[in-house]
Design a protein around this motif. Structure first.
Motif, PDB file in Angstrom:
ATOM      1  N   ASP A   1     -25.636  76.398  58.274  1.00  0.00           N
ATOM      2  CA  ASP A   1     -25.154  75.223  58.694  1.00  0.00           C
ATOM      3  C   ASP A   1     -24.036  75.102  59.631  1.00  0.00           C
ATOM      4  O   ASP A   1     -23.818  74.114  60.304  1.00  0.00           O
ATOM      5  CB  ASP A   1     -24.444  74.599  57.121  1.00  0.00           C
TER       6      ASP A   1
ATOM      7  N   LEU B   1     -30.430  85.709  52.909  1.00  0.00           N
ATOM      8  CA  LEU B   1     -31.097  84.602  52.552  1.00  0.00           C
ATOM      9  C   LEU B   1     -31.588  84.698  50.983  1.00  0.00           C
ATOM     10  O   LEU B   1     -31.517  83.385  50.333  1.00  0.00           O
ATOM     11  CB  LEU B   1     -32.475  84.141  53.424  1.00  0.00           C
ATOM     12  N   LYS B   2     -31.795  85.523  50.315  1.00  0.00           N
ATOM     13  CA  LYS B   2     -32.063  85.807  48.967  1.00  0.00           C
ATOM     14  C   LYS B   2     -31.144  85.187  48.109  1.00  0.00           C
ATOM     15  O   LYS B   2     -31.238  85.088  46.935  1.00  0.00           O
ATOM     16  CB  LYS B   2     -32.413  87.229  48.736  1.00  0.00           C
TER      17      LYS B   2
ATOM     18  N   ARG C   1     -31.146  79.125  59.237  1.00  0.00           N
ATOM     19  CA  ARG C   1     -30.880  78.511  57.996  1.00  0.00           C
ATOM     20  C   ARG C   1     -29.140  78.198  57.790  1.00  0.00           C
ATOM     21  O   ARG C   1     -28.696  77.193  57.204  1.00  0.00           O
ATOM     22  CB  ARG C   1     -30.789  79.428  56.992  1.00  0.00           C
TER      23      ARG C   1
ATOM     24  N   LEU D   1     -29.114  82.625  48.570  1.00  0.00           N
ATOM     25  CA  LEU D   1     -28.897  81.177  48.664  1.00  0.00           C
ATOM     26  C   LEU D   1     -30.068  80.244  47.892  1.00  0.00           C
ATOM     27  O   LEU D   1     -31.244  80.858  47.793  1.00  0.00           O
ATOM     28  CB  LEU D   1     -29.310  80.847  50.375  1.00  0.00           C
ATOM     29  N   SER D   2     -29.584  79.248  47.566  1.00  0.00           N
ATOM     30  CA  SER D   2     -30.576  78.154  46.804  1.00  0.00           C
ATOM     31  C   SER D   2     -30.639  76.835  48.036  1.00  0.00           C
ATOM     32  O   SER D   2     -29.770  77.013  48.737  1.00  0.00           O
ATOM     33  CB  SER D   2     -29.941  77.680  45.729  1.00  0.00           C
ATOM     34  N   GLY D   3     -31.281  76.115  47.633  1.00  0.00           N
ATOM     35  CA  GLY D   3     -31.656  75.027  48.537  1.00  0.00           C
ATOM     36  C   GLY D   3     -30.215  74.164  48.800  1.00  0.00           C
ATOM     37  O   GLY D   3     -30.241  73.846  49.959  1.00  0.00           O
ATOM     38  N   GLY D   4     -29.331  73.726  47.965  1.00  0.00           N
ATOM     39  CA  GLY D   4     -28.243  72.967  48.397  1.00  0.00           C
ATOM     40  C   GLY D   4     -27.245  73.780  48.767  1.00  0.00           C
ATOM     41  O   GLY D   4     -26.014  73.051  49.047  1.00  0.00           O
ATOM     42  N   ASP D   5     -27.361  74.721  48.926  1.00  0.00           N
ATOM     43  CA  ASP D   5     -26.089  75.897  49.304  1.00  0.00           C
ATOM     44  C   ASP D   5     -25.788  75.606  50.874  1.00  0.00           C
ATOM     45  O   ASP D   5     -26.484  75.248  51.710  1.00  0.00           O
ATOM     46  CB  ASP D   5     -26.380  77.271  49.166  1.00  0.00           C
TER      47      ASP D   5
END
Length: 148
Positions: A119, A61-62, A117, A64-68
């Protein structure tokens, strides 16, 4: 769109590394691509499996950013043909996604936080492959949509 393949641990098999690296080069010729290897976490006899998955999950998770967009390669995921997968990747490109992450988990799978998290979840087959072999199989499949 830049595509990432995140994996837990290195591969020691030279023949497997050679195949994986060949596909990484092919992919990178046509589209921005970056493999990310997260170092194995040593599991002592006293470390419960859940703790290991949680630690690996935090490292995933580290990245990743918000829109990924996060796609787990998971045995419980949706199975697709190569053509369906190609359409899936192309849809992500057309949707204006900036960063697309595919994740190969560790030997015990993903933490609850990573599942929450995610998608999408995709299964490569009903068959079971080693996490090392999945790298080669998936790299070959990822190369296909880029050609179409």
């Amino acid at each position: 769109m830049k595509t990432y393949l995140v994996m837990i641990g290195r591969t020691d098999n030279a023949w497997l590394n050679a195949g994986v690296e060949e596909y990484y080069k092919r992919i990178a010729r046509y589209a921005p691509f970056e493999p990310i290897v997260i170092q194995d976490i040593r599991r002592g006899a006293s470390m419960p499996e859940k703790v290991l998955k949680d630690k690996e999950g935090a490292l995933i998770l580290k990245q990743l950013s918000g829109g990924d967009i996060l796609v787990l390669l998971d045995e419980k995921g949706r199975q697709m043909s190569s053509r369906e997968f190609s359409v899936f990747v192309q849809k992500q490109m057309l949707a204006g996604i900036r960063r697309l992450f595919f994740i190969i988990g560790g030997a015990y799978g993903f933490s609850d936080a990573v599942y929450q998290r995610a998608d999408y979840q995709i299964s490569l087959s009903k068959m079971t492959y080693s996490h090392q072999m999945v790298r080669l199989i998936f790299a070959e499949q990822l190369y296909r949509p880029i050609l179409f």
